[in-house]
Design a protein around this motif. Structure first.
Motif, short mmCIF file in Angstrom:
data_model
loop_
_atom_site.label_atom_id
_atom_site.label_comp_id
_atom_site.label_asym_id
_atom_site.label_seq_id
_atom_site.Cartn_x
_atom_site.Cartn_y
_atom_site.Cartn_z
N SER A 1 0.82 -1.21 0.00
CA SER A 1 0.00 0.00 0.00
C SER A 1 0.86 1.27 0.00
O SER A 1 0.48 2.25 -0.61
CB SER A 1 -1.01 -0.02 1.15
OG SER A 1 -0.34 0.17 2.36
N ARG A 2 2.03 1.24 0.63
CA ARG A 2 2.84 2.47 0.66
C ARG A 2 3.67 2.65 -0.60
O ARG A 2 3.97 3.77 -1.01
CB ARG A 2 3.79 2.47 1.87
CG ARG A 2 3.10 2.65 3.19
CD ARG A 2 4.09 3.12 4.25
NE ARG A 2 4.54 4.48 4.02
CZ ARG A 2 5.78 4.90 4.22
NH1 ARG A 2 6.71 4.06 4.64
NH2 ARG A 2 6.11 6.17 3.99
N PHE A 3 4.10 1.53 -1.18
CA PHE A 3 4.97 1.63 -2.36
C PHE A 3 4.46 0.74 -3.48
O PHE A 3 5.11 -0.24 -3.83
CB PHE A 3 6.41 1.22 -1.99
CG PHE A 3 6.97 1.97 -0.82
CD1 PHE A 3 7.51 3.23 -0.98
CD2 PHE A 3 6.94 1.42 0.46
CE1 PHE A 3 8.01 3.94 0.10
CE2 PHE A 3 7.44 2.11 1.55
CZ PHE A 3 7.98 3.38 1.37
N PRO A 4 3.27 1.06 -4.01
CA PRO A 4 2.77 0.19 -5.07
C PRO A 4 3.70 0.26 -6.29
O PRO A 4 4.47 1.21 -6.43
CB PRO A 4 1.38 0.75 -5.38
CG PRO A 4 1.35 2.10 -4.80
CD PRO A 4 2.39 2.19 -3.74
N ASN A 5 3.59 -0.73 -7.12
CA ASN A 5 4.40 -0.79 -8.36
C ASN A 5 5.90 -0.97 -8.12
O ASN A 5 6.71 -0.54 -8.91
CB ASN A 5 4.20 0.44 -9.25
CG ASN A 5 2.74 0.72 -9.47
OD1 ASN A 5 1.94 -0.22 -9.63
ND2 ASN A 5 2.35 1.97 -9.45
N LYS A 6 6.27 -1.56 -7.00
CA LYS A 6 7.70 -1.81 -6.78
C LYS A 6 8.00 -3.25 -7.13
O LYS A 6 7.69 -4.17 -6.36
CB LYS A 6 8.06 -1.56 -5.31
CG LYS A 6 7.99 -0.12 -4.90
CD LYS A 6 9.33 0.54 -5.07
CE LYS A 6 9.27 1.99 -4.64
NZ LYS A 6 10.32 2.80 -5.19
N ALA A 7 8.57 -3.42 -8.30
CA ALA A 7 8.82 -4.79 -8.76
C ALA A 7 9.85 -5.52 -7.90
O ALA A 7 9.86 -6.74 -7.86
CB ALA A 7 9.26 -4.76 -10.22
N ILE A 8 10.69 -4.76 -7.18
CA ILE A 8 11.74 -5.45 -6.43
C ILE A 8 11.19 -6.36 -5.33
O ILE A 8 11.86 -7.26 -4.87
CB ILE A 8 12.76 -4.48 -5.78
CG1 ILE A 8 12.06 -3.53 -4.82
CG2 ILE A 8 13.58 -3.75 -6.81
CD1 ILE A 8 12.99 -3.05 -3.72
N PHE A 9 9.97 -6.09 -4.91
CA PHE A 9 9.41 -6.94 -3.85
C PHE A 9 8.70 -8.15 -4.43
O PHE A 9 8.12 -8.93 -3.72
CB PHE A 9 8.45 -6.12 -2.98
CG PHE A 9 9.16 -5.03 -2.24
CD1 PHE A 9 10.03 -5.33 -1.21
CD2 PHE A 9 9.00 -3.71 -2.61
CE1 PHE A 9 10.72 -4.33 -0.55
CE2 PHE A 9 9.69 -2.70 -1.95
CZ PHE A 9 10.55 -3.02 -0.92
N ILE A 10 8.73 -8.24 -5.76
CA ILE A 10 7.97 -9.31 -6.38
C ILE A 10 8.93 -10.26 -7.08
O ILE A 10 8.74 -10.63 -8.22
CB ILE A 10 6.90 -8.71 -7.30
CG1 ILE A 10 6.11 -7.70 -6.48
CG2 ILE A 10 5.96 -9.77 -7.86
CD1 ILE A 10 4.87 -7.19 -7.03
N SER A 11 9.99 -10.60 -6.39
CA SER A 11 10.90 -11.58 -6.95
C SER A 11 10.43 -12.96 -6.53
O SER A 11 9.38 -13.09 -5.93
CB SER A 11 12.30 -11.34 -6.42
OG SER A 11 12.73 -10.10 -6.83
N GLU A 12 11.27 -13.95 -6.80
CA GLU A 12 10.88 -15.31 -6.41
C GLU A 12 11.17 -15.50 -4.94
O GLU A 12 12.29 -15.82 -4.54
CB GLU A 12 11.64 -16.34 -7.25
CG GLU A 12 11.24 -16.22 -8.68
CD GLU A 12 11.18 -17.54 -9.40
OE1 GLU A 12 10.89 -18.58 -8.78
OE2 GLU A 12 11.45 -17.52 -10.60
N MET A 13 10.17 -15.24 -4.14
CA MET A 13 10.37 -15.33 -2.70
C MET A 13 9.54 -16.47 -2.13
O MET A 13 8.46 -16.76 -2.64
CB MET A 13 9.97 -14.03 -2.05
CG MET A 13 10.92 -12.92 -2.41
SD MET A 13 10.74 -11.56 -1.29
CE MET A 13 12.39 -11.01 -1.10
N VAL A 14 10.07 -17.05 -1.08
CA VAL A 14 9.33 -18.11 -0.40
C VAL A 14 9.28 -17.73 1.08
O VAL A 14 10.03 -16.86 1.51
CB VAL A 14 10.03 -19.48 -0.54
CG1 VAL A 14 10.04 -19.94 -1.97
CG2 VAL A 14 11.45 -19.43 0.01
N ILE A 15 8.40 -18.39 1.81
CA ILE A 15 8.39 -18.12 3.25
C ILE A 15 9.41 -19.05 3.88
O ILE A 15 9.28 -20.27 3.81
CB ILE A 15 6.99 -18.32 3.84
CG1 ILE A 15 6.04 -17.34 3.15
CG2 ILE A 15 7.00 -18.10 5.35
CD1 ILE A 15 4.74 -17.09 3.82
N GLY A 16 10.44 -18.45 4.46
CA GLY A 16 11.52 -19.24 5.06
C GLY A 16 11.10 -19.88 6.37
O GLY A 16 9.98 -19.68 6.84
#
Ligand code: SF4
Lengths: 320, 365
Positions: free
Chosen positions: B283-298
């Motif tokens: 909500s604070r930083f929409p359109n930030k592709a850097i947070f949409i990498s291949e992430m998993v819940i560790g």
């Protein structure tokens, strides 16, 4: 307030400012009224132009279907404020059932336009509506009630959805929503959430609009496949989105499946691995009843372990 | 020196008569309001569309009634570096999109605990104790260590305390260049200035209010030229298009401006965040592709890059550091398990007893 008998046609059913539900299913009530008559009189407000229905929409519509033309109603005098009346509607509903998300949105919106402040609504009504007291959810639900499409409201009346997912869904264009809603409605709660998040994230990742993604050939092939039920379309869409959103992880998973195939891995032996690949540990499970059967499995697995591609199952880095 | 502007200072009545309150009021021109407790600030922020962003413009001066010094919470099932946190300021005027404090702190404003005498007494007491040599204590976990120094002068006071300590190390972790006071002081091996560094694109786009990377490295170089020990945190390492070339450029700059023998440690940490932060970022930083990498819940419940990807990033950055001559500098991985340590650094520390000695001043090692 007075109890009066009035003609049904004296009630202006076009004026829906006190109606919270986007769709009214009154079939069961209709049967009951046909059997034992109308038990509780609806509440109406007297105005110069006639009566406005405040609460009892299902009762009135059922009576209309049953050609009951004279109804007992409780009449609120003209000077009764809209806020006062909508509070009655909300109270009446909350005591007998849970409101759908569409109705909650409508309740919040009406309370606000009839004069209650955002802060008051959040502090007094959000807990009763089982909503987290967050401003962003006030804005979201207010917007859905004031600007959301009828389809979205009907969808929210029928299914449960997390507010986080709804907040993303409401940011999709109405075109995209129209394509997705039937399929989301047929999906489970968690699949619904998954599809919405994956779509949103994929759009962000690739700098595309949701509609562009839904217009790709592969997605259209899923959405237009008449052999699939809506639920299966949802499953297929989620699978496709996951592969696009997580290509590396999907590739990794695919490689394990492929390796097991090449190893002619025995179907009766289950191999478990951490789906996030955080833990290196693998686990096996098979059942046996006789010692010979146990030895057979062990021999078979030993044989498999000799093959060079067996090591692929232990791959941990991208370069191996 | 970068100063921040605040729109309001709230002072809890009890905090009025403290020297730190007076110092802050003398240095900051923002309007003042005296309040009984923080409810008034909460109410004020309740109607803001972005309370976190708005909270960064509000200072709240109050008293620390709990502990000033606590162990770093780290993460379960990862190798901890045994850090101690000084909890004297909570919140930060810089606005990094990835900052975990957005989810971690329950209040979005900047709280300054003005009863510094109590903090200093607890530290004096702690420093007298038999602390393991090399144990690090820092102010940079719940805020930036130097961002508000121009108002508080707190780091300077802490420095004086640690000058005489021969065991624990005080780390100032910062993205700022507020180093002026120390340029005229003699260096001490117990005081380490550490900079959080990132690729230029990331610093420009994700670290709003922080000086450019080049200036941070220059500041480190200036302090090092006076004999101070410095350290660097490449955290969070972010996987984006030009990650390799941009990180290489930064590492090259570091080694060209800072003598490697004065670099006490380097830490590496890949982007990670708890689930609660995800919706805040969205909500604070929409359109930030850097947070949409291949992430998993560790295993610790945090989103992090898919492990093979983390291994690739760490291995490559470690190679770069070694190639530029930093192979002797103690390097550690932040919030990673023993498998990652083994595959990247070829060692598997048993825990903090193996890690703390890494931070000892060279003469003691
Ligand atoms: S400088 Fe550190 S504490 Fe401040 S916003 Fe950035 S990450 Fe958070």
């Amino acid at each position: 307030m007075k109890l009066l008998f009035i003609e049904l046609k004296q009630i202006n059913l076009e004026e829906k400012k006190f109606c919270l539900s986007p769709s009214l299913d009154y079939k069961a009530l209709q049967t009951s009224i046909a059997r034992i008559g109308l038990l509780i009189p609806p509440l109406v407000k007297a105005t110069k132009e006639g009566f406005i229905l405040v609460s009892g929409w299902k009762r009135v519509l059922a009576c209309s279907e049953l050609n009951i033309m004279i109804l007992p109603v409780i009449v609120a005098p003209e000077e009764t404020g809209d806020l006062d009346l909508i509070l009655r509607v909300i109270e009446e509903n909350l005591t007998i059932r849970r409101l759908s998300l569409a109705e909650k949105a409508e309740a919040i919106y009406r309370l606000n336009i009839f004069g209650l402040s955002k802060e008051k609504i959040m502090s007094d009504f959000f807990p009763r509506l089982a909503l987290p007291q967050k401003k962003e959810y006030f804005v979201l639900l207010h917007q859905i009630a004031s600007k959301g499409s009828e389809e979205l409201k009907k969808f929210l009346h029928k299914v449960e959805i997390s507010l986080e997912a709804l907040s993303l869904l409401s940011s999709f264009s109405s075109d995209s929503q129209a394509k997705l809603l039937p399929l989301l409605e047929a999906s489970t709660y968690s699949r619904r959430r998954e599809i919405i998040f994956l779509l949103y994230e994929l759009a962000q990742k690739n700098g595309l609009s949701i509609n562009k993604i839904l217009e790709t050939e592969e997605v259209r092939a899923i959405l237009e496949n008449n052999r699939l039920t809506l639920r299966l379309k949802g499953e297929a869409l989620a699978g496709w989105l996951k592969r696009k959103r997580y290509p590396l992880i999907s590739y990794w998973e695919e490689e394990i499946k492929q390796t097991l195939k090449e190893l002619a891995w025995p179907e009766e032996v289950d191999l478990f691995y951490d789906p996030t690949f955080e833990k290196a540990e693998l686990r096996l499970s098979f059942s046996f009843q006789q010692p010979e059967q146990f030895v057979q499995y062990v021999d078979r697995l030993k044989e498999i372990a000799q093959k060079p591609i067996f090591l692929k199952l232990f791959r941990r880095t991208l370069n191996e | 020196m970068n100063n921040f502007s605040f729109r309001q200072i709230f002072i809890q009545r009890e905090a009025l008569n403290f020297p730190l309150t007076a110092r802050i009021l003398a240095r900051c021109q923002a309007p003042i309001e005296i309040i009984e407790d923080s409810r008034a600030i909460k109410e004020e922020l309740a109607s803001c569309p972005d309370p976190i962003g708005e909270g960064k413009k509000i200072l709240y001066l109050t008293l620390q009634k709990g502990k000033f010094i606590k162990p770093c919470p780290c993460s379960p099932r990862v190798i901890s570096c045994g850090y101690l946190i000084i909890n004297s300021i909570m919140g930060c005027p810089i606005d990094c999109s990835y900052c975990v404090l957005q989810a971690y702190l329950s209040d979005p404003w900047i709280t300054i605990f003005v009863n510094e005498d109590r903090l200093e007494n607890s530290l004096r007491f702690l420093l007298k104790d038999s602390l393991p040599a090399g144990l690090r204590i820092g102010t940079g976990e719940l805020s930036d260590s130097l961002a508000l120094e121009y108002l508080t002068g707190q780091a300077e006071r802490l420095t004086q305390l640690f000058y005489r300590s021969c065991r624990a190390i005080l780390e100032f972790k910062t993205k700022t260049i507020n180093i002026e006071p120390w340029l005229s002081w003699p260096p001490s091996p117990q005081i380490v200035f550490a900079w959080s560094l990132n690729a230029d694109t990331i610093a420009r786009e994700e670290e709003k209010g922080a000086p450019p990377i080049e200036e941070r490295i220059e500041a480190a170089g200036r302090l090092a030229s006076k004999g101070y020990s410095v350290a660097f945190h490449f955290d969070p390492l972010i996987y984006f298009n030009k990650w390799e070339e941009e990180y290489e450029l930064v590492i090259k700059q570091v080694f060209s401006l800072v003598p490697r023998e004065l670099i006490r440690w380097i830490s590496l940490g890949c982007l990670r965040y708890p689930e609660e932060l995800r919706s805040i970022i969205f909500s604070r930083f929409p359109n930030k592709a850097i947070f949409i990498s291949e992430m998993v819940i560790g295993q610790d419940g945090k989103f992090r890059y898919f492990k093979p990807l983390r291994l690739k990033i760490f291995t490559r950055i470690y190679e770069m550091i070694s190639d530029f001559g930093g192979d002797k500098i103690p390097l550690y991985l932040c919030m990673e398990d023993d498998e990652v340590w083994q595959l990247v650094l070829k060692k598997r520390p048993a825990g903090r007893k193996d890690i703390i000695p890494l931070f000892l001043p060279p003469a003691i090692k």
